[in-house]
Design a protein around this motif. Structure first.
Motif, PDB file in Angstrom:
ATOM      1  N   LYS A 262      45.439  34.151  44.440  1.00  0.00           N
ATOM      2  CA  LYS A 262      44.155  34.867  44.368  1.00  0.00           C
ATOM      3  C   LYS A 262      44.282  36.338  44.752  1.00  0.00           C
ATOM      4  CE  LYS A 262      39.414  34.736  46.137  1.00  0.00           C
ATOM      5  NZ  LYS A 262      38.447  34.028  47.025  1.00  0.00           N
ATOM      6  N   GLY A 266      46.620  39.552  42.241  1.00  0.00           N
ATOM      7  CA  GLY A 266      45.673  40.586  41.815  1.00  0.00           C
ATOM      8  C   GLY A 266      46.132  41.979  42.201  1.00  0.00           C
ATOM      9  N   CYS A 269      49.009  43.008  39.920  1.00  0.00           N
ATOM     10  CA  CYS A 269      48.552  43.412  38.589  1.00  0.00           C
ATOM     11  C   CYS A 269      47.970  44.823  38.598  1.00  0.00           C
ATOM     12  CB  CYS A 269      47.520  42.416  38.066  1.00  0.00           C
ATOM     13  SG  CYS A 269      48.232  40.829  37.581  1.00  0.00           S
ATOM     14  N   GLU A 270      47.175  45.119  39.597  1.00  0.00           N
ATOM     15  CA  GLU A 270      46.601  46.466  39.693  1.00  0.00           C
ATOM     16  C   GLU A 270      47.698  47.508  39.796  1.00  0.00           C
ATOM     17  OE1 GLU A 270      44.010  46.405  43.032  1.00  0.00           O
ATOM     18  OE2 GLU A 270      42.455  45.212  42.043  1.00  0.00           O
ATOM     19  N   LYS A 332      42.161  42.511  35.022  1.00  0.00           N
ATOM     20  CA  LYS A 332      41.798  41.124  35.284  1.00  0.00           C
ATOM     21  C   LYS A 332      43.050  40.252  35.162  1.00  0.00           C
ATOM     22  CE  LYS A 332      37.410  41.275  36.067  1.00  0.00           C
ATOM     23  NZ  LYS A 332      36.887  40.869  37.386  1.00  0.00           N
ATOM     24  N   SER A 333      43.279  39.457  36.181  1.00  0.00           N
ATOM     25  CA  SER A 333      44.390  38.503  36.125  1.00  0.00           C
ATOM     26  C   SER A 333      43.829  37.111  36.342  1.00  0.00           C
ATOM     27  CB  SER A 333      45.428  38.821  37.206  1.00  0.00           C
ATOM     28  OG  SER A 333      44.861  38.728  38.498  1.00  0.00           O
ATOM     29  N   CYS A 363      44.277  42.609  30.827  1.00  0.00           N
ATOM     30  CA  CYS A 363      44.309  41.289  31.443  1.00  0.00           C
ATOM     31  C   CYS A 363      45.640  40.593  31.167  1.00  0.00           C
ATOM     32  CB  CYS A 363      43.151  40.428  30.946  1.00  0.00           C
ATOM     33  SG  CYS A 363      43.284  39.939  29.218  1.00  0.00           S
ATOM     34  N   LYS A 396      49.587  34.596  33.812  1.00  0.00           N
ATOM     35  CA  LYS A 396      49.205  34.420  35.215  1.00  0.00           C
ATOM     36  C   LYS A 396      50.188  33.499  35.936  1.00  0.00           C
ATOM     37  CE  LYS A 396      46.213  34.553  38.725  1.00  0.00           C
ATOM     38  NZ  LYS A 396      46.683  33.516  39.651  1.00  0.00           N
TER      39      LYS A 396
END
Length: 416
Positions: A262, A266, A269-270, A332-333, A363, A396
């Motif tokens: 979670k 995230g 990814c950012e 968004k992941s 994403c 993911k």
């Protein structure tokens, strides 16, 4: 100036320490120059005080002389008045005439000496005022010099302390990254260096293929980016260490893995999106707040300002931006169900990019696992909202595995 940090060019960290050392020295020299300038002001004030004192002493001496002459003329006037009174009493015209002449001369001399004394007194008073002002100037200059010295001493001590801490952290990060890079296979290290050394070609638009290749990062780049965040981001470092501590209890493993999926994924990814796009522009702003017409607000994950070259995200209107323009990006992941559930939220986020030349939502590749009708709906709605969907990040599940493996490897080292 290029705002990228060449994380895997270790020489950059060393050169940064050298530049900081030079900057610290320059600041010290500037502080010394400011103090020297204040010393010069104080010296000028003291020189003026000495000059004022010398002139005042001269004026006092002159006033004393003029007062003596006036007193002498005063005495002469007294004698002349007495002589005139005696002559008048004698009734002798010659004595009366002689006494009158002496009285007139004594009166003229008294007037002249009185005027000269008054000028000398006024001159002395003005010089006393000048002397007092010079004294105040010296006191002000001395107080200012002392205050400046105290502040500079304090500031330089704090600056040096901060510099030494920063220098230590940079060198430690250098050592950590050097050890990490030494463990990376040559092929993987080449991929990492290629990713971080990317720069768009001059006078050539950035194509959709380049954007795709930048976002389609290899596992080596993901691992290296996680290591970079751990070395340089205190909050990320703290989060990972906290998860490592929780892994010490075998009963927590499942819960910790969910937290990693979670939160850590995230953040990764950012950072991957930031590092993918940053070389294309001058600077990135993250979490910019944009207030909407209904009174609510949304935050833009990132806005890339000052595109170095024209940017093309894909075909059709609203998919390109000129050189110097800006790009709004949401990240968004998640797996396919999560991505579809975020449709309305992503549409709202797109409203935070209305002032950007173009925008997009990046994403994970899980978007392609949706049934065609859902995938097309998601893409069409976001394109209409002005933030076309780019499903170009790794799946993911791949990112989950990378982040879980990373945290567990840190936990193993801490438990050795």
């Amino acid at each position: 100036m290029d705002s990228r940090v060449m994380v895997f060019g270790l020489e950059e960290m060393v050169s940064t320490v050298v530049r900081l050392t030079s900057l610290n020295q320059q600041i010290g020299e500037q502080c010394d120059a400011a103090l020297n300038q204040m010393d010069k002001v104080l010296e000028d004030c003291e020189k003026e005080l000495r000059t004022s004192e010398m002139l005042l002493n001269g004026a006092k001496a002159e006033e004393t002389v003029k007062l003596g002459l006036q007193l002498k003329a005063d005495a002469r006037m007294t004698q002349a008045l007495a002589a005139e009174a005696s002559a008048i009493s004698s009734g002798n015209p010659i004595l009366i005439a002689s006494a009158a002449a002496e009285l007139a001369e004594a009166g003229r001399e008294l007037t002249e000496t009185w005027e000269a004394y008054q000028k000398a007194r006024q001159h002395r008073e003005r010089l006393e005022e000048r002397y007092e002002k010079a004294q105040r100037c010296v006191q002000i200059a001395q107080d200012s010099r002392d205050l400046l010295s105290a502040r500079l001493t304090y500031s330089r001590a704090r600056l040096t302390e901060t510099f030494e801490k920063g220098k230590g952290r940079l060198l430690q990060a250098h050592d950590d990254l050097e050890k990490y890079l030494s463990r990376i296979a040559p092929v993987a290290l080449s991929e990492v260096r290629r990713f971080y050394s990317y720069s768009p070609k001059e006078k050539t638009p950035v194509t959709p293929k380049e954007v795709h290749d930048r976002l389609n990062v290899s596992p080596s780049v993901s691992d290296a980016t996680l290591e970079y965040l751990y070395c340089t981001d205190p909050k990320f470092h703290f989060s990972v260490d906290r998860l490592c501590a929780q892994l010490a209890d075998p009963l927590n493993v499942s819960a910790v893995e969910n937290k990693i999926r979670k939160n850590i994924v995230g953040r990764l990814c950012e950072e991957l999106v930031i590092r993918s796009f940053l070389p294309m522009g001058e600077r990135v702003e993250t979490q910019a707040v944009y207030y909407l017409a209904d009174g609510s607000y949304t935050k833009a994950d990132m806005i890339l300002y000052g595109l170095k070259e024209p940017l093309i995200l894909g075909r059709g209107p609203g998919m390109g931006a000129p050189k110097g323009g800006n790009l709004g990006i949401e990240v968004k992941s998640g797996k396919k169900e999560y991505l579809f559930s975020q449709l309305e939220h992503m549409e709202k986020q797109a409203k935070g990019h209305t002032k950007c030349d173009i925008s997009c939502t990046v994403c994970t590749r899980d978007i392609t696992d949706l049934p065609p009708e859902k995938e097309n709906l998601l893409r069409d709605r976001l394109r209409t909202a002005g933030s076309p969907l780019l499903g170009m990040l790794p799946y993911k599940e791949e990112l989950d595995r990378a982040c879980i493996s990373f945290v567990k490897s840190k936990a193993e080292k801490k438990n050795v």
